[in-house]
Design a protein around this motif. Structure first.
Motif, short mmCIF file in Angstrom:
data_model
loop_
_atom_site.label_atom_id
_atom_site.label_comp_id
_atom_site.label_asym_id
_atom_site.label_seq_id
_atom_site.Cartn_x
_atom_site.Cartn_y
_atom_site.Cartn_z
N ILE A 42 0.85 -1.19 0.00
CA ILE A 42 0.00 0.00 0.00
C ILE A 42 0.89 1.24 0.00
CG2 ILE A 42 -1.91 1.22 1.08
CD1 ILE A 42 -2.58 -1.25 2.64
N ASN A 43 0.68 2.10 -0.98
CA ASN A 43 1.42 3.37 -1.06
C ASN A 43 0.48 4.52 -0.77
OD1 ASN A 43 3.98 2.30 -2.05
ND2 ASN A 43 2.88 1.84 -3.93
N ILE A 75 -1.45 -4.52 -5.17
CA ILE A 75 -0.80 -3.23 -4.90
C ILE A 75 -1.84 -2.12 -4.98
CG2 ILE A 75 0.99 -1.60 -5.60
CD1 ILE A 75 2.35 -3.98 -7.06
N LYS A 76 -1.87 -1.24 -4.00
CA LYS A 76 -2.79 -0.11 -4.00
C LYS A 76 -2.01 1.18 -3.75
CE LYS A 76 -6.87 -2.14 -4.46
NZ LYS A 76 -6.38 -3.49 -4.78
N THR A 77 -2.43 2.26 -4.41
CA THR A 77 -1.83 3.58 -4.18
C THR A 77 -2.95 4.57 -3.87
OG1 THR A 77 -0.01 3.14 -5.71
CG2 THR A 77 -0.44 5.44 -5.16
N TYR A 78 -2.86 5.19 -2.69
CA TYR A 78 -3.90 6.11 -2.23
C TYR A 78 -3.36 7.53 -2.12
CZ TYR A 78 -6.37 1.85 -0.79
OH TYR A 78 -6.99 0.62 -0.77
N HIS A 79 -4.21 8.49 -2.49
CA HIS A 79 -3.89 9.90 -2.29
C HIS A 79 -4.55 10.35 -1.00
CE1 HIS A 79 -4.23 14.31 -2.85
NE2 HIS A 79 -3.09 14.16 -3.49
N VAL A 80 -3.80 11.10 -0.17
CA VAL A 80 -4.32 11.53 1.13
C VAL A 80 -4.92 12.94 1.06
CG1 VAL A 80 -2.63 10.10 2.31
CG2 VAL A 80 -2.14 12.52 1.95
#
Length: 210
Positions: A42-43, A75-80
């Motif tokens: 997780i990114n 794989i996951k990429t999240y914007h905060v």
């Protein structure tokens, strides 16, 4: 035969010891509370984070992972949302839309540039322009995704993952819901071959017992 097995065992154990020593100098830490039932990698990042921009620009982090990690690994990429005020929500939603369209690679650097370098990306219309110019997505298509129920659900999931680990800073990468990569320490220890060691560290942590 027995002698060969002994030699092989020595080599294997030496390699294991080397791996442990190589990545046991602060390059990663352990979450106080593990996150079960989550993606393997997780990114978390923000378009308002200077360090996120620097790492992406210099190392193309997501592409490195994509090209060097088994495609079966989730794989996951999240914007905060906790940087950048109200505009951050628009960026989070736009990032999710880009993921659904499969155009992340085309828009990520232009958005980073527009926010942190040229300061010409300031509202949703500027984002739409990037989608159109860099990925050929017209305003009508963008708006259709913007209004879709599935995007709203994905935003909720995005925010739940952030709350789950009480995330306070970016960039953050979590492996197996337990190990957090320390980017600054990894750069400090492996200044001239960051990308190679970043991938090796991820592989090492994926196989590390949880």
């Amino acid at each position: 035969m027995k002698k060969k097995l002994i030699i092989f065992s020595i080599i294997f154990l030496s390699f294991q010891a080397f791996s442990y020593e190589l990545y046991n100098n602060g390059e990663y830490s352990i979450l106080n509370k593990s996150m079960p039932h989550t993606s393997t990698i997780i990114n978390f990042f923000s378009f308002f984070c200077p360090y996120c921009y620097e790492i992406e620009k210099q190392n193309n982090i997501r592409n490195i992972i994509k090209n060097n990690i088994d495609e079966k690994i989730d794989i996951k990429t999240y914007h905060v949302d906790f940087l950048g005020g109200k505009f951050s929500y628009i960026l989070t939603k736009s990032w999710i839309i880009a993921q659904q369209m499969g155009i992340e690679e085309k828009i990520i650097i232009p958005i980073f540039n527009g926010i942190q370098q040229t300061h010409q990306v300031n509202d949703i219309n500027d984002i739409k322009e990037i989608f159109k110019e860099k990925a050929g997505i017209n305003n009508q298509t963008y708006q259709k995704f913007w209004n879709s129920f599935s995007i709203k659900v994905l935003i909720q999931k995005n925010n739940q993952e952030i709350k789950k680990i009480k995330l306070k800073h970016v960039p953050t990468t979590i492996i197996n819901g337990k190990y957090i990569i320390n980017y600054s320490k990894l750069e400090e220890n492996f200044k001239y071959n960051f990308s190679e060691n970043y991938i090796n560290l991820i592989k090492f942590l994926i196989k590390k017992p949880t």
